[in-house]
Design a protein around this motif. Structure first.
Motif, PDB file in Angstrom:
ATOM      1  N   GLY A  23      -9.818  -9.346  -2.354  1.00 40.00           N
ATOM      2  CA  GLY A  23      -9.730  -8.060  -3.023  1.00 40.00           C
ATOM      3  C   GLY A  23     -10.987  -7.775  -3.826  1.00 40.00           C
ATOM      4  N   PHE A  42      -8.295  -1.252  -4.800  1.00 39.38           N
ATOM      5  CA  PHE A  42      -8.001  -2.678  -4.714  1.00 39.38           C
ATOM      6  C   PHE A  42      -8.488  -3.459  -5.933  1.00 39.38           C
ATOM      7  N   SER A  92      -6.986  -8.130   0.539  1.00 35.21           N
ATOM      8  CA  SER A  92      -6.403  -7.707  -0.737  1.00 35.21           C
ATOM      9  C   SER A  92      -5.863  -8.884  -1.540  1.00 35.21           C
ATOM     10  N   SER A 105       0.825  -1.219   0.000  1.00 32.11           N
ATOM     11  CA  SER A 105       0.000   0.000   0.000  1.00 32.11           C
ATOM     12  C   SER A 105       0.858   1.267   0.000  1.00 32.11           C
TER      13      SER A 105
END
Length: 462
Positions: free
Chosen positions: A160, A168, A155, A19
């Protein structure tokens, strides 16, 4: 300093951060933050700068940093038995004890705990178990999973897909076709400003029912949801939401997965968000607060109904074909046992009930009257401030202005960590359960200073 500079270089040369804006970090355009130690609600970086962590890592260090009881339990377990697998009926004292402790605290009707490593893999497990169950029950078409826009469930590939946030999905070829999304219970962003909370809850339930009917009830297996939205904005549900939603699920025999990765083990001031909101889940997803992130561990708590189908499946087909190498890892389980004991011994959930309203009240007092504050919301130790360009119209800022990240950065410069949440200018707070009233007041004071720096003071009486 040479060691620190070398670490920073290695960080940019070798470490793939999750991220993260990868190109900016690799080029050195964003800071390399190397954390050295932590205690209570504070962390300290390699240069000795201390920060009040108002987000408990990623809302996970519930009992606070530096708990030696957990560290000692981890070390003792590693010395005695660092690892053995849980396949084919194997276990350890720590993993068996932890499963029992979880079920003793679980809502009525739950049967067994399957252990994984993260909330993401736990939700992958949940989907597989539901698909397996419906095959065993002769319902091979009942496989679609309904999630909500702005929900967060992981994710991975399936998880996700379940997550209802664009970041995502974009460029990952997600979501999968088996995943559907419905209205988020986000009252502040309702399209019709004249709707009451109860009306909006009824609208959300009607949208869910319409989706199930469009797809065909015989194809919809489960609905997955956080009791209160987490990463999607830290949003408590509107009045009446869970009663109306569960009526729809019951009508069409759709299972309920309660994703309690954030809310489980006390975040809302109750052991479970499910109990707090009157939910009756078929599966509960747990992670973060299970060990307070002292070791990676997650779990899927399955109901008696699901367990019965799983037993039948193995009688008919042999051993279930699902497992992770590190499922029920003894060291992680030992951390979980020590963590849950601390949660009880220190009465930390009672502190959530005591200090949570102080934090929310302080934020409302400091920021509620600001013309660019659309809403200050929260429950337990889960709070958020949402910023808007026009308060009366609830008109959002242009995302390119990055108002939320700017406010979070201004708070960081003042020694307090808050989180800029995705898809909106929202600052989130989810501190450790050991937060004091003085620390809660400090968070609100620093937030007000950061907002004044970023947007101007503009504060009228709250």
């Amino acid at each position: 300093m040479l060691t620190n500079d070398l670490l920073a270089a290695w960080d940019r040369e070798a470490f793939f951060h999750p991220s993260t804006h990868l190109a900016q970090h690799a080029r050195g355009e964003t800071p390399s933050r190397i954390i050295r130690t932590a205690q209570g609600c504070e962390i300290e970086d390699r240069d000795g700068t201390r920060f009040l962590d108002a987000f408990a890592g990623l809302y996970c260090v519930n009992v606070g940093y530096g708990r030696q009881e957990i560290a000692e339990a981890i070390a003792a377990q590693a010395r005695e038995l660092a690892y053995y697998h849980a396949y084919v009926g194997h276990g350890s004292e720590a993993s068996i004890t932890l499963a029992k402790m979880i079920l003793d605290r679980a809502p009525a009707g739950m049967s067994k705990v399957y252990f994984g490593l993260s909330g993401s893999d736990a939700n992958e497990t949940n989907v597989k178990l539901i698909w397996y169950m419906n095959n065993i029950l002769g319902r091979p078409e009942k496989k679609k999973i309904v999630s909500r826009w702005r929900g967060y469930h992981g994710s991975g590939l399936m998880t996700g897909s379940l997550t209802g946030l664009d970041l995502f999905h974009r460029k990952f070829d997600l979501p999968f076709a088996q995943v559907l999304h419905t209205e988020a219970p986000y009252y502040f962003r309702r399209a019709d400003p004249d709707m009451s909370e109860e009306d909006f809850s009824a609208f959300c339930a009607a949208e869910l029912e319409a989706l199930i009917l469009r797809e065909g009830p015989d194809t919809v297996a489960a609905f997955i949801a956080e009791p209160a939205l987490g990463t999607g904005g830290l949003v408590p549900p509107p009045q009446g939401y869970w009663a109306t939603i569960q009526a729809v699920l019951a009508k069409y025999d759709v299972l309920l997965i309660a994703d309690e990765v954030v809310t489980g083990f006390g975040r809302l001031g109750a052991m479970w968000g499910s109990e707090f909101y009157g939910m009756r889940p078929d599966i509960i997803t747990i992670a973060k607060g299970l060990t307070s992130a002292y070791a990676p561990l997650s779990g899927s708590i399955v109901s008696e109904r699901i367990w019965s189908a799983l037993e039948r499946g193995t009688d008919e087909n042999g051993a279930i074909g699902h497992g992770w190498t590190y499922s029920a890892h003894p060291v992680a389980a030992a951390a979980g046992v020590a963590n849950l004991r601390l949660l009880d011994e220190l009465d930390l959930i009672a502190n959530v009930r005591r200090v949570g309203p102080v934090l929310l009240g302080a934020l409302r007092s400091a920021l509620g009257g600001h013309p660019n504050v659309g809403e200050v919301r929260g429950v337990g130790l889960l709070c958020a401030v949402e910023f808007v360009e026009d308060r009366a119209a609830r008109r959002l800022f242009d995302p390119a202005r990055k108002v939320g990240p700017a406010i979070a950065a201004a708070m960081l410069r003042r020694g307090v960590i808050a989180r800029a949440m995705p898809q909106g200018d929202i600052i989130g707070f989810a501190p450790p359960f050991c937060l004091t009233e003085d620390e809660a007041e400090r968070i609100a004071r620093v937030a007000a200073e950061a907002v004044a720096e970023t947007l101007g003071s503009g504060v009228s009486s709250a």
